[in-house]
Design an enzyme around this catalytic site. Structure first.
Site, PDB file in Angstrom:
ATOM      1  N   LYS A 104      37.994  49.857  32.026  1.00 53.43           N
ATOM      2  CA  LYS A 104      37.670  50.968  32.928  1.00 53.43           C
ATOM      3  C   LYS A 104      38.710  52.083  32.825  1.00 53.43           C
ATOM      4  CE  LYS A 104      33.791  49.360  34.479  1.00 53.43           C
ATOM      5  NZ  LYS A 104      32.523  50.037  34.157  1.00 53.43           N
TER       6      LYS A 104
ATOM      7  N   ASN B 112      26.105  53.649  32.836  1.00 57.12           N
ATOM      8  CA  ASN B 112      26.347  52.735  33.949  1.00 57.12           C
ATOM      9  C   ASN B 112      26.454  51.274  33.513  1.00 57.12           C
ATOM     10  OD1 ASN B 112      25.892  51.765  36.964  1.00 57.12           O
ATOM     11  ND2 ASN B 112      24.314  50.775  35.717  1.00 57.12           N
TER      12      ASN B 112
ATOM     13  N   ASP C 241      20.332  46.985  24.168  1.00 54.66           N
ATOM     14  CA  ASP C 241      21.695  46.463  24.327  1.00 54.66           C
ATOM     15  C   ASP C 241      22.604  47.628  23.936  1.00 54.66           C
ATOM     16  OD1 ASP C 241      24.215  45.400  24.055  1.00 54.66           O
ATOM     17  OD2 ASP C 241      23.558  43.601  22.972  1.00 54.66           O
TER      18      ASP C 241
ATOM     19  N   VAL D 245      34.377  48.206  46.151  1.00 54.58           N
ATOM     20  CA  VAL D 245      33.694  46.925  46.321  1.00 54.58           C
ATOM     21  C   VAL D 245      32.237  47.212  46.675  1.00 54.58           C
ATOM     22  CG1 VAL D 245      33.630  44.750  47.602  1.00 54.58           C
ATOM     23  CG2 VAL D 245      35.833  45.846  47.114  1.00 54.58           C
ATOM     24  N   VAL D 246      31.382  47.207  45.656  1.00 54.02           N
ATOM     25  CA  VAL D 246      29.981  47.567  45.846  1.00 54.02           C
ATOM     26  C   VAL D 246      29.140  46.291  45.915  1.00 54.02           C
ATOM     27  CG1 VAL D 246      28.098  49.049  45.065  1.00 54.02           C
ATOM     28  CG2 VAL D 246      30.445  49.580  44.393  1.00 54.02           C
ATOM     29  N   ASP D 247      28.257  46.248  46.884  1.00 57.02           N
ATOM     30  CA  ASP D 247      27.463  45.044  47.134  1.00 57.02           C
ATOM     31  C   ASP D 247      26.333  44.912  46.113  1.00 57.02           C
ATOM     32  OD1 ASP D 247      26.521  42.788  48.288  1.00 57.02           O
ATOM     33  OD2 ASP D 247      25.754  43.741  50.109  1.00 57.02           O
TER      34      ASP D 247
ATOM     35  N   TYR E  69      38.840  43.756  32.171  1.00 57.99           N
ATOM     36  CA  TYR E  69      37.929  44.660  32.890  1.00 57.99           C
ATOM     37  C   TYR E  69      38.673  45.946  33.270  1.00 57.99           C
ATOM     38  CZ  TYR E  69      34.655  46.386  36.441  1.00 57.99           C
ATOM     39  OH  TYR E  69      33.790  47.167  37.173  1.00 57.99           O
TER      40      TYR E  69
HETATM   41  N1  LIG Z   1      29.837  46.389  41.814  1.00 54.46           N
HETATM   42  C1  LIG Z   1      31.014  46.964  41.933  1.00 54.46           C
HETATM   43  O1  LIG Z   1      31.757  46.700  42.915  1.00 54.46           O
HETATM   44  C2  LIG Z   1      31.505  47.966  40.939  1.00 54.46           C
HETATM   45  C3  LIG Z   1      32.727  48.605  41.201  1.00 54.46           C
HETATM   46  C4  LIG Z   1      33.212  49.530  40.301  1.00 54.46           C
HETATM   47  C5  LIG Z   1      32.510  49.806  39.136  1.00 54.46           C
HETATM   48  N2  LIG Z   1      31.331  49.166  38.887  1.00 54.46           N
HETATM   49  C6  LIG Z   1      30.638  49.501  37.645  1.00 54.46           C
HETATM   50  O2  LIG Z   1      29.349  50.010  37.940  1.00 54.46           O
HETATM   51  C7  LIG Z   1      28.436  49.671  36.885  1.00 54.46           C
HETATM   52  C8  LIG Z   1      27.220  48.953  37.489  1.00 54.46           C
HETATM   53  O3  LIG Z   1      27.704  47.812  38.208  1.00 54.46           O
HETATM   54  P1  LIG Z   1      26.748  46.893  39.104  1.00 54.46           P
HETATM   55  O4  LIG Z   1      27.608  46.356  40.170  1.00 54.46           O
HETATM   56  O5  LIG Z   1      25.491  47.601  39.413  1.00 54.46           O
HETATM   57  O6  LIG Z   1      26.501  45.712  38.031  1.00 54.46           O
HETATM   58  P2  LIG Z   1      25.276  44.677  37.877  1.00 54.46           P
HETATM   59  O7  LIG Z   1      25.834  43.526  37.124  1.00 54.46           O
HETATM   60  O8  LIG Z   1      24.622  44.430  39.172  1.00 54.46           O
HETATM   61  O9  LIG Z   1      24.249  45.491  36.940  1.00 54.46           O
HETATM   62  C9  LIG Z   1      24.595  45.821  35.616  1.00 54.46           C
HETATM   63  C10 LIG Z   1      23.337  46.143  34.836  1.00 54.46           C
HETATM   64  O10 LIG Z   1      23.734  46.473  33.486  1.00 54.46           O
HETATM   65  C11 LIG Z   1      22.893  45.752  32.590  1.00 54.46           C
HETATM   66  N3  LIG Z   1      23.635  45.503  31.339  1.00 54.46           N
HETATM   67  C12 LIG Z   1      24.696  44.689  31.155  1.00 54.46           C
HETATM   68  N4  LIG Z   1      25.063  44.674  29.880  1.00 54.46           N
HETATM   69  C13 LIG Z   1      24.215  45.507  29.216  1.00 54.46           C
HETATM   70  C14 LIG Z   1      24.083  45.900  27.862  1.00 54.46           C
HETATM   71  N5  LIG Z   1      24.887  45.417  26.899  1.00 54.46           N
HETATM   72  N6  LIG Z   1      23.112  46.785  27.546  1.00 54.46           N
HETATM   73  C15 LIG Z   1      22.274  47.268  28.491  1.00 54.46           C
HETATM   74  N7  LIG Z   1      22.330  46.923  29.788  1.00 54.46           N
HETATM   75  C16 LIG Z   1      23.295  46.036  30.150  1.00 54.46           C
HETATM   76  C17 LIG Z   1      22.558  44.462  33.309  1.00 54.46           C
HETATM   77  O11 LIG Z   1      21.400  43.835  32.773  1.00 54.46           O
HETATM   78  C18 LIG Z   1      22.378  44.953  34.742  1.00 54.46           C
HETATM   79  O12 LIG Z   1      21.059  45.384  34.986  1.00 54.46           O
HETATM   80  C19 LIG Z   1      29.234  48.808  35.903  1.00 54.46           C
HETATM   81  O13 LIG Z   1      29.714  49.616  34.859  1.00 54.46           O
HETATM   82  C20 LIG Z   1      30.381  48.305  36.751  1.00 54.46           C
HETATM   83  O14 LIG Z   1      31.506  47.956  35.991  1.00 54.46           O
HETATM   84  C21 LIG Z   1      30.810  48.252  39.768  1.00 54.46           C
END
Ligand SMILES: NC(=O)c1ccc[n+]([C@@H]2O[C@H](COP(=O)([O-])OP(=O)(O)OC[C@H]3O[C@@H](n4cnc5c(N)ncnc54)[C@H](O)[C@@H]3O)[C@@H](O)[C@H]2O)c1
Length: 258
Positions: free
Chosen positions: A158, A89, A62, A186-188, A154
């Site tokens: 960021k 990440n 964590d 906007v990531v899938d 959020y």
């Molecule tokens: N999906 C998007 O559109 C998007 C856009 C901009 C930025 N982001 C950023 O990219 C990163 C990854 O996003 P994603 O879409 O892959 O998210 P996701 O929710 O699909 O995956 C996040 C991962 O982080 C892990 N996680 C969460 N809290 C945790 C903790 N306390 N300790 C360890 N692991 C932990 C989760 O178990 C999961 O495997 C994030 O920081 C997110 O804010 C995502």
């Protein structure tokens, strides 16, 4: 780009963007430490990396827990002897109108996305300083540059990632450690499944409609794939980015241009 002999820690690499970055770096030769809260998905991705012929371990962590962060560093050094790359990440999202936001919501999102990212970096830098080089890539977001009401905490978290990136970039520059961040749109991934469902409830839209409306605004005309982010993150981890530090790079299909 090749990452042979490089050891990379990717937090939150059990799925989504983190998984794509781990597999991209591994595909180009890197050894990968999957630092993930969910044990099963972390182990699964470490298995995928090993199937590519690279070394990998999963460390259940964590990122908000100081002892876990230290164990992540200790297990990496014990298994592989060094840390060349850190990808911060791991992140969480919540969708709530500003007037409904509680202090607990605020503290949770800021703790994972901003505070833990700062302290994961702090835990890893002694090894990088000892080696005299390193690459750190942080996951910010387009939300860092444009707040929207249901994402107040959020977006603030960021924006903090961009600021933390700049601080570490200056602090670590004398040690030849580059610190940059990426700002996806906007990531899938599962994160967007959550956003779409929650925003649908907030705006009274059917499932998929909010996401579609956001995709319609993307000049490149399609949703972002985790691999789109992974390519830019890999570049920032490479020697080709040796003269870049403290940057916040948009990867938004043209939605964000500053
Ligand atoms: N999906 C998007 O559109 C998007 C856009 C901009 C930025 N982001 C950023 O990219 C990163 C990854 O996003 P994603 O879409 O892959 O998210 P996701 O929710 O699909 O995956 C996040 C991962 O982080 C892990 N996680 C969460 N809290 C945790 C903790 N306390 N300790 C360890 N692991 C932990 C989760 O178990 C999961 O495997 C994030 O920081 C997110 O804010 C995502």
């Amino acid at each position: 780009m090749r990452f042979d002999e490089k050891v990379a820690i990717v937090t939150g690499a059990g799925r989504g963007i983190g998984r794509a970055i781990a597999l991209r770096l591994a595909g180009e030769g890197a050894t990968i430490v999957v630092a993930e809260m969910d044990r099963a998905s972390g182990e699964a991705v470490a298995g995928e990396v090993r199937a590519l012929g690279r070394r990998s371990i999963a460390v259940q962590i964590d990122v908000t827990a100081a002892a876990d962060r230290q164990r992540m560093v200790d297990e990496t050094l014990k298994s592989f002897g060094k840390i060349d790359i850190l990808v911060n990440n791991a992140g969480v999202v919540q969708v709530k109108p500003p007037m409904e936001l509680t202090e607990a919501d605020w503290d949770f999102v800021l703790a994972v996305n901003a505070k833990a990212l700062f302290f994961c970096t702090q835990a890893v830098v002694p090894a990088m300083i000892g080696a005299g080089s390193g690459k750190i890539v942080n996951l910010a977001s387009a939300a860092a540059k444009m707040g929207r009401p249901p994402f107040a905490h959020y977006a603030a978290s960021k924006a903090a990632v961009v600021s933390i990136t700049q601080t570490w970039a200056v602090e670590l520059a004398p040690h030849h450690i580059n610190v940059n961040c990426v700002c996806p749109g906007v990531v899938d991934t599962k994160m967007w499944d959550i956003i779409d469902a929650e925003m649908g409830r907030y705006l009274g839209l059917p499932r998929g409609e909010y996401m579609r409306s956001r995709i319609d605004q993307i000049p490149l005309g399609r949703v972002e794939k985790p691999e789109d982010v992974a390519g830019v993150a890999a570049f920032l981890c490479s020697a080709d980015a040796d003269y870049m530090t403290g940057q916040a790079i948009n990867v938004t299909g043209g939605t964000m241009m500053h």
